[in-house]
Write a protein that holds these residues in place. Structure first.
Motif, PDB file in Angstrom:
ATOM      1  N   ALA A   1      26.198  58.764  65.826  1.00 44.26           N
ATOM      2  CA  ALA A   1      25.665  58.378  64.517  1.00 44.26           C
ATOM      3  C   ALA A   1      27.090  57.838  63.712  1.00 44.26           C
ATOM      4  O   ALA A   1      26.981  57.039  63.168  1.00 44.26           O
ATOM      5  CB  ALA A   1      24.997  59.274  63.898  1.00 44.26           C
ATOM      6  N   GLN A   2      28.049  58.876  63.983  1.00 40.23           N
ATOM      7  CA  GLN A   2      29.321  58.685  62.982  1.00 40.23           C
ATOM      8  C   GLN A   2      30.113  57.463  63.517  1.00 40.23           C
ATOM      9  O   GLN A   2      30.450  56.647  62.760  1.00 40.23           O
ATOM     10  CB  GLN A   2      30.166  59.865  63.219  1.00 40.23           C
ATOM     11  N   LEU A   3      29.851  57.154  64.685  1.00 41.65           N
ATOM     12  CA  LEU A   3      30.670  56.064  65.438  1.00 41.65           C
ATOM     13  C   LEU A   3      29.956  54.618  64.884  1.00 41.65           C
ATOM     14  O   LEU A   3      30.485  53.713  64.365  1.00 41.65           O
ATOM     15  CB  LEU A   3      30.765  56.056  66.881  1.00 41.65           C
ATOM     16  N   LEU A   4      28.580  54.784  64.952  1.00 40.56           N
ATOM     17  CA  LEU A   4      27.777  53.540  64.605  1.00 40.56           C
ATOM     18  C   LEU A   4      28.007  53.094  63.061  1.00 40.56           C
ATOM     19  O   LEU A   4      28.042  52.043  62.607  1.00 40.56           O
ATOM     20  CB  LEU A   4      26.289  53.823  64.965  1.00 40.56           C
ATOM     21  N   LYS A   5      28.110  54.491  62.289  1.00 41.51           N
ATOM     22  CA  LYS A   5      28.084  54.172  60.774  1.00 41.51           C
ATOM     23  C   LYS A   5      29.642  53.495  60.592  1.00 41.51           C
ATOM     24  O   LYS A   5      29.793  52.698  59.632  1.00 41.51           O
ATOM     25  CB  LYS A   5      28.216  55.551  60.267  1.00 41.51           C
ATOM     26  N   ARG A   6      30.789  53.961  61.281  1.00 39.48           N
ATOM     27  CA  ARG A   6      32.058  53.436  60.911  1.00 39.48           C
ATOM     28  C   ARG A   6      32.029  52.012  61.514  1.00 39.48           C
ATOM     29  O   ARG A   6      32.601  51.027  60.620  1.00 39.48           O
ATOM     30  CB  ARG A   6      32.874  53.911  61.814  1.00 39.48           C
TER      31      ARG A   6
ATOM     32  N   SER B   1      20.800  64.449  61.993  1.00 36.01           N
ATOM     33  CA  SER B   1      20.785  63.570  62.876  1.00 36.01           C
ATOM     34  C   SER B   1      22.166  62.791  62.457  1.00 36.01           C
ATOM     35  O   SER B   1      22.854  62.264  63.298  1.00 36.01           O
ATOM     36  CB  SER B   1      19.885  62.504  62.832  1.00 36.01           C
ATOM     37  N   ARG B   2      22.520  62.674  61.297  1.00 32.17           N
ATOM     38  CA  ARG B   2      23.805  62.078  60.733  1.00 32.17           C
ATOM     39  C   ARG B   2      25.192  62.545  61.332  1.00 32.17           C
ATOM     40  O   ARG B   2      26.203  61.829  61.323  1.00 32.17           O
ATOM     41  CB  ARG B   2      23.880  62.069  59.025  1.00 32.17           C
ATOM     42  N   TYR B   3      25.002  63.800  61.974  1.00 31.78           N
ATOM     43  CA  TYR B   3      26.363  64.368  62.193  1.00 31.78           C
ATOM     44  C   TYR B   3      26.713  64.181  63.679  1.00 31.78           C
ATOM     45  O   TYR B   3      27.646  64.555  64.017  1.00 31.78           O
ATOM     46  CB  TYR B   3      26.136  65.958  61.952  1.00 31.78           C
ATOM     47  N   SER B   4      25.878  63.682  64.360  1.00 29.11           N
ATOM     48  CA  SER B   4      26.107  63.253  65.725  1.00 29.11           C
ATOM     49  C   SER B   4      26.944  62.468  66.087  1.00 29.11           C
ATOM     50  O   SER B   4      27.588  61.638  65.183  1.00 29.11           O
ATOM     51  CB  SER B   4      25.069  62.762  66.516  1.00 29.11           C
TER      52      SER B   4
END
Length: 358
Positions: free
Chosen positions: A138-143, A132-135
């Motif tokens: 998810a990457q946008l929200l993490k940044r 799930s981390r690779y979507s």
């Protein structure tokens, strides 16, 4: 670090259903990796896997120890029932192989800690299958969170709710082989995603959990066909209220069978500057400004590659170029620790606290 001479040489242990998406991922990297060994307790499955995805001359085994004895093997990919994750991973690391292990990392925190310790002692890489981390979202929200756009995240929900989605194949309903039901099966994904987005791996100082087996004995409609109530040994739903040492609170909800309106999978995050709802692959950012409340929906990206493909590609790149895995073993161990505490709290009928030695 030991490097592959030409291509990364991989062995896969457990050639059941989940292995297919891993094997597809390696197959899409023909210049970087090749699967040279297949192991399964059912010989026909290992042979079929080798025929479909194996490099020329790929070897087939029924005992994983024989696979680990191969001298020219760089890494192993473990796709077995949960009970076998820890012993197989530790044996593989001790045999000098890097390890990618399917989720959950282990059934108990003691096992997970032993896996982390062994990887460190051997100087090898260990990662866990939390795709799930690779979507893109998810990457946008993490940044966004890392850049402080939501402020301090102090409350979150990890959602893995199915209305009627009981996996009726394999050993999913076995308490001994899996360690639990929806909490450890799909709740583990949402909890990992939530903690990673928060960037909060502080100790779980107290956990109050409840698990239920109310619908399992009744049978009834199921998306994947009827289950046998007599062989259903795990919970059908579980819930946890987790207090972290940082002061943040995480609520965990997981079910295979629950009388709700619809399935919900993902994370809800609440911070001092804004919030986010990333559920069912839809991202909404909640903000306040100019005396108004704002809900922002980023335009979704379109991609033909699967999250599993991205996961395997990232793992292969880590090994070839000596990078850190996106999913670190210590982080996966924290997920296991919290899930274990939810189960223990449910069994005890009261909240539990983390051991001081942890």
């Amino acid at each position: 670090m030991r490097r592959a001479k030409k291509k990364l040489r991989v062995g896969i242990i457990g050639v059941g259903g989940i292995s297919r998406v891993h094997l597809e991922g390696y197959a899409k990297l023909p210049d970087l990796a090749e699967v040279v060994a297949f192991c399964d307790i059912i010989p026909e499955r290992a042979k079929k896997g080798a025929e479909m995805y194996g490099a020329p001359g790929a070897k087939v085994f029924t005992d994983y120890r024989d696979l680990l004895a191969l001298k020219d093997l760089d890494a192993v990919d473990i796709c077995t029932p949960n009970k076998l994750h820890a012993p197989m991973t530790i044996d593989a690391l001790k045999a000098g192989k890097h390890v990618f292990c399917e989720k959950p990392m282990a059934i108990t925190s003691e096992e997970a800690d032993a896996m982390v310790k062994t990887a460190k002692e051997m100087g090898l890489k260990l990662s866990v299958g939390y795709q799930s981390r690779y979507s893109d979202d998810a990457q946008l929200l993490k940044r966004m969170i890392s850049e402080g756009e939501l402020g301090k995240i102090y409350y979150a929900e990890a959602l893995a709710l199915r209305r009627r989605g009981v996996p009726t194949w394999g050993v999913f309903l076995s308490k001994e082989m899996q360690g639990g039901g929806p909490l450890i099966d799909i709740g583990t994904h949402s909890l990992d995603l939530t903690l990673w987005l928060m960037g909060d791996y502080s100790k779980p100082v107290s956990v109050l959990g409840s698990s239920y087996k109310e619908l399992a004995p009744l049978g009834g409609y199921n998306a994947w066909g009827p289950w046998d109530p007599k062989s259903y040994e795990v919970e059908d739903s579980a819930f946890g209220f987790v207090k972290l040492e940082s002061g943040a609170t995480v609520v965990v909800k997981a079910s295979w069978a629950l009388n709700i309106e619809k399935d919900d999978h993902g994370s809800i995050l609440c911070g001092t500057k804004g919030g986010a709802r990333f559920v069912n692959n839809t991202l909404t950012i909640n903000k306040e400004g100019n005396n108004r409340l704002w809900d922002i929906n980023p335009v979704p990206t379109r991609s033909s590659d699967s999250l599993y493909d991205r996961e395997i590609a990232y793992w292969v790149d880590c090994l070839i170029n000596n990078k850190e895995p996106l999913v670190k073993a210590e982080e996966a161990a924290q997920v296991t620790r919290i899930l274990e505490m939810i189960y223990k709290s449910s069994e005890a009928g009261k909240s539990v606290e983390v051991s001081k030695k942890k």
